[in-house]
Design a protein around this motif. Structure first.
Motif, PDB file in Angstrom:
ATOM      1  N   TRP A   1      57.804  -7.252  13.633  1.00 21.84           N
ATOM      2  CA  TRP A   1      57.532  -7.975  12.388  1.00 21.84           C
ATOM      3  C   TRP A   1      57.789  -9.479  12.509  1.00 21.84           C
ATOM      4  O   TRP A   1      56.970 -10.286  12.021  1.00 21.84           O
ATOM      5  CB  TRP A   1      58.325  -7.378  11.227  1.00 21.84           C
ATOM      6  N   PRO A   2      58.873  -9.946  13.128  1.00 19.86           N
ATOM      7  CA  PRO A   2      59.066 -11.394  13.220  1.00 19.86           C
ATOM      8  C   PRO A   2      57.920 -12.131  13.899  1.00 19.86           C
ATOM      9  O   PRO A   2      57.575 -13.248  13.501  1.00 19.86           O
ATOM     10  CB  PRO A   2      60.378 -11.523  14.017  1.00 19.86           C
ATOM     11  N   THR A   3      57.311 -11.513  14.912  1.00 23.76           N
ATOM     12  CA  THR A   3      56.182 -12.165  15.591  1.00 23.76           C
ATOM     13  C   THR A   3      54.980 -12.279  14.662  1.00 23.76           C
ATOM     14  O   THR A   3      54.337 -13.345  14.585  1.00 23.76           O
ATOM     15  CB  THR A   3      55.803 -11.377  16.856  1.00 23.76           C
ATOM     16  N   LEU A   4      54.683 -11.210  13.945  1.00 24.82           N
ATOM     17  CA  LEU A   4      53.545 -11.260  13.020  1.00 24.82           C
ATOM     18  C   LEU A   4      53.829 -12.215  11.871  1.00 24.82           C
ATOM     19  O   LEU A   4      52.950 -12.970  11.438  1.00 24.82           O
ATOM     20  CB  LEU A   4      53.247  -9.853  12.500  1.00 24.82           C
ATOM     21  N   ARG A   5      55.070 -12.215  11.393  1.00 28.15           N
ATOM     22  CA  ARG A   5      55.438 -13.128  10.305  1.00 28.15           C
ATOM     23  C   ARG A   5      55.305 -14.587  10.741  1.00 28.15           C
ATOM     24  O   ARG A   5      54.903 -15.450   9.953  1.00 28.15           O
ATOM     25  CB  ARG A   5      56.873 -12.826   9.858  1.00 28.15           C
ATOM     26  N   SER A   6      55.593 -14.862  12.017  1.00 28.63           N
ATOM     27  CA  SER A   6      55.457 -16.237  12.497  1.00 28.63           C
ATOM     28  C   SER A   6      54.003 -16.691  12.504  1.00 28.63           C
ATOM     29  O   SER A   6      53.705 -17.870  12.245  1.00 28.63           O
ATOM     30  CB  SER A   6      56.057 -16.375  13.902  1.00 28.63           C
ATOM     31  N   GLU A   7      53.078 -15.768  12.771  1.00 27.13           N
ATOM     32  CA  GLU A   7      51.652 -16.099  12.674  1.00 27.13           C
ATOM     33  C   GLU A   7      51.268 -16.405  11.227  1.00 27.13           C
ATOM     34  O   GLU A   7      50.490 -17.330  10.955  1.00 27.13           O
ATOM     35  CB  GLU A   7      50.814 -14.943  13.211  1.00 27.13           C
ATOM     36  N   ALA A   8      51.820 -15.626  10.296  1.00 21.64           N
ATOM     37  CA  ALA A   8      51.565 -15.887   8.875  1.00 21.64           C
ATOM     38  C   ALA A   8      52.143 -17.242   8.466  1.00 21.64           C
ATOM     39  O   ALA A   8      51.551 -17.967   7.648  1.00 21.64           O
ATOM     40  CB  ALA A   8      52.152 -14.770   8.024  1.00 21.64           C
ATOM     41  N   THR A   9      53.285 -17.606   9.039  1.00 19.06           N
ATOM     42  CA  THR A   9      53.880 -18.914   8.753  1.00 19.06           C
ATOM     43  C   THR A   9      52.979 -20.031   9.235  1.00 19.06           C
ATOM     44  O   THR A   9      52.831 -21.072   8.563  1.00 19.06           O
ATOM     45  CB  THR A   9      55.261 -19.014   9.415  1.00 19.06           C
ATOM     46  N   ARG A  10      52.340 -19.837  10.376  1.00 23.61           N
ATOM     47  CA  ARG A  10      51.387 -20.851  10.872  1.00 23.61           C
ATOM     48  C   ARG A  10      50.212 -20.986   9.915  1.00 23.61           C
ATOM     49  O   ARG A  10      49.724 -22.108   9.679  1.00 23.61           O
ATOM     50  CB  ARG A  10      50.917 -20.453  12.273  1.00 23.61           C
ATOM     51  N   ALA A  11      49.737 -19.884   9.359  1.00 25.03           N
ATOM     52  CA  ALA A  11      48.654 -19.956   8.369  1.00 25.03           C
ATOM     53  C   ALA A  11      49.120 -20.690   7.112  1.00 25.03           C
ATOM     54  O   ALA A  11      48.363 -21.468   6.515  1.00 25.03           O
ATOM     55  CB  ALA A  11      48.169 -18.549   8.034  1.00 25.03           C
ATOM     56  N   ALA A  12      50.363 -20.438   6.697  1.00 32.77           N
ATOM     57  CA  ALA A  12      50.901 -21.130   5.528  1.00 32.77           C
ATOM     58  C   ALA A  12      50.971 -22.628   5.770  1.00 32.77           C
ATOM     59  O   ALA A  12      50.716 -23.433   4.859  1.00 32.77           O
ATOM     60  CB  ALA A  12      52.286 -20.573   5.185  1.00 32.77           C
ATOM     61  N   GLN A  13      51.297 -23.027   6.988  1.00 33.54           N
ATOM     62  CA  GLN A  13      51.351 -24.448   7.322  1.00 33.54           C
ATOM     63  C   GLN A  13      49.978 -25.102   7.197  1.00 33.54           C
ATOM     64  O   GLN A  13      49.871 -26.254   6.749  1.00 33.54           O
ATOM     65  CB  GLN A  13      51.910 -24.623   8.733  1.00 33.54           C
ATOM     66  N   ALA A  14      48.935 -24.382   7.573  1.00 39.72           N
ATOM     67  CA  ALA A  14      47.573 -24.910   7.431  1.00 39.72           C
ATOM     68  C   ALA A  14      47.254 -25.169   5.960  1.00 39.72           C
ATOM     69  O   ALA A  14      46.636 -26.191   5.619  1.00 39.72           O
ATOM     70  CB  ALA A  14      46.563 -23.951   8.030  1.00 39.72           C
ATOM     71  N   LEU A  15      47.686 -24.276   5.085  1.00 39.19           N
ATOM     72  CA  LEU A  15      47.465 -24.465   3.655  1.00 39.19           C
ATOM     73  C   LEU A  15      48.321 -25.604   3.120  1.00 39.19           C
ATOM     74  O   LEU A  15      47.867 -26.399   2.281  1.00 39.19           O
ATOM     75  CB  LEU A  15      47.771 -23.168   2.910  1.00 39.19           C
ATOM     76  N   ASP A  16      49.548 -25.721   3.598  1.00 41.26           N
ATOM     77  CA  ASP A  16      50.430 -26.792   3.139  1.00 41.26           C
ATOM     78  C   ASP A  16      49.874 -28.160   3.510  1.00 41.26           C
ATOM     79  O   ASP A  16      49.923 -29.107   2.705  1.00 41.26           O
ATOM     80  CB  ASP A  16      51.827 -26.620   3.755  1.00 41.26           C
ATOM     81  N   VAL A  17      49.354 -28.288   4.732  1.00 42.12           N
ATOM     82  CA  VAL A  17      48.776 -29.560   5.170  1.00 42.12           C
ATOM     83  C   VAL A  17      47.575 -29.912   4.303  1.00 42.12           C
ATOM     84  O   VAL A  17      47.387 -31.068   3.906  1.00 42.12           O
ATOM     85  CB  VAL A  17      48.377 -29.481   6.652  1.00 42.12           C
ATOM     86  N   LEU A  18      46.778 -28.900   3.980  1.00 38.52           N
ATOM     87  CA  LEU A  18      45.599 -29.142   3.149  1.00 38.52           C
ATOM     88  C   LEU A  18      45.994 -29.662   1.778  1.00 38.52           C
ATOM     89  O   LEU A  18      45.414 -30.634   1.264  1.00 38.52           O
ATOM     90  CB  LEU A  18      44.805 -27.836   3.010  1.00 38.52           C
ATOM     91  N   VAL A  19      46.998 -29.051   1.170  1.00 39.79           N
ATOM     92  CA  VAL A  19      47.455 -29.464  -0.158  1.00 39.79           C
ATOM     93  C   VAL A  19      48.061 -30.869  -0.097  1.00 39.79           C
ATOM     94  O   VAL A  19      47.832 -31.717  -0.976  1.00 39.79           O
ATOM     95  CB  VAL A  19      48.478 -28.451  -0.716  1.00 39.79           C
ATOM     96  N   ALA A  20      48.816 -31.138   0.979  1.00 41.63           N
ATOM     97  CA  ALA A  20      49.470 -32.445   1.117  1.00 41.63           C
ATOM     98  C   ALA A  20      48.465 -33.578   1.249  1.00 41.63           C
ATOM     99  O   ALA A  20      48.726 -34.716   0.838  1.00 41.63           O
ATOM    100  CB  ALA A  20      50.406 -32.431   2.319  1.00 41.63           C
ATOM    101  N   ASN A  21      47.327 -33.252   1.843  1.00 45.67           N
ATOM    102  CA  ASN A  21      46.300 -34.280   2.032  1.00 45.67           C
ATOM    103  C   ASN A  21      45.375 -34.416   0.838  1.00 45.67           C
ATOM    104  O   ASN A  21      44.452 -35.212   0.852  1.00 45.67           O
ATOM    105  CB  ASN A  21      45.486 -33.966   3.302  1.00 45.67           C
TER     106      ASN A  21
END
Length: 286
Positions: free
Chosen positions: A266-286
């Protein structure tokens, strides 16, 4: 064309993951950024048991997306009535936020091929695929999303580009689209075209869900790169870059991390989900 209404609980513009039963306890205890789950329809079309019991718990905590792999939307024959009825039963009791299938075929007569096979993009194909989508949407009483395939060859008989073919299906049927950016990268590499050019021609306004996932690298008999849609490893950096390109055009969207083979902890899969969340965060920040 179906006059589709949105489900009561739409997919959140957040990361989701493909649900695996071995993650049940960890997922509930520490979901991280994960707000929704995808299941494969065919794994839940039985009469009950542990799969249904787990879904009854999880649907109260997460939005659910149902992803079909067995309808053979691109097949020339009629859709399997029993399969479609079983799918309707599942959709009716689970009431998921989204239902999707593949632009592919997997049946020939009574035979079922354990694969999602490509189809030529012709007027004839367009007609029967549109008819199949209309049938599915009418039976289910909801819009379906159609996923772009991962391709390893192109048909000489095709008279439509894939993006124009998908655009016309949306126009004729009112279906939505599931944009798999890993599939875009795979197809572009295998067939030697530009993935960002593909996205620039894609009907992005119809996208209701985005997928990322891992692929395997190989080479063909001539030594040229050959990518395989394996769903068995982390998402490659160029696929994340392609996701960023798509999000810049679409805006925030539900992003699913697919990992169906060699399933990690689960931690490995959750880390991939965290990377996806970062993509959304960058989009919102910009």
């Amino acid at each position: 064309m179906l006059d589709a209404t949105l489900p009561n609980r739409p997919l959140p513009t957040a990361p989701g993951v493909g649900y695996k039963p071995q993650h049940f306890n960890d997922l509930r205890a520490d979901p991280g950024p994960v707000k929704w789950l995808e299941i494969h329809a065919e794994n839940y079309m039985g009469d009950g048991g542990r799969p249904h019991a787990q879904m009854r718990v999880l649907r109260d905590e997460f939005a659910i997306s149902v992803h079909g792999v067995g309808l053979s939307i691109g097949g020339q024959g009629t859709l399997d009535a029993d399969h479609l009825a079983g799918l309707k039963t599942l959709i009716d009791w689970l009431q998921p936020s989204s239902f999707s299938e593949h632009l592919a075929w997997s049946t020939h007569g009574a035979e079922f091929m354990d694969d999602l096979l490509p189809l030529p993009y012709t007027d004839e194909t367009l007609t029967y695929v549109a008819d199949h989508i209309d049938q599915v949407q009418d039976v289910l009483g909801r819009q379906m999303l159609l996923e772009n395939p991962s391709s390893y060859l192109a048909f000489d008989t095709s008279t439509w580009s894939e993006t124009d073919f998908l655009t016309e299906l949306v126009r004729r049927t009112g279906c939505g689209l599931l944009l798999d950016v890993n599939n875009v990268f795979i197809s572009a590499t295998n067939l030697d075209y530009t993935p960002k050019g593909y996205l620039d021609a894609y009907p992005l306004s119809a996208v209701g869900e985005i997928h990322v996932g891992g692929h395997a690298e190989d080479s063909d008999e001539y030594g040229a790169p050959l990518l395989i849609d394996s769903h068995g490893t982390i998402t490659a950096p160029p696929v994340w870059d392609l996701l960023d390109h798509a999000l810049a055009k679409i805006g925030p969207a539900p992003i699913l991390v697919e990992w169906d083979n060699n399933v990690p902890d689960w931690p490995t899969l959750r880390s991939e989900a965290t990377r996806a969340a970062q993509a959304l965060d960058v989009l919102v920040a910009n």
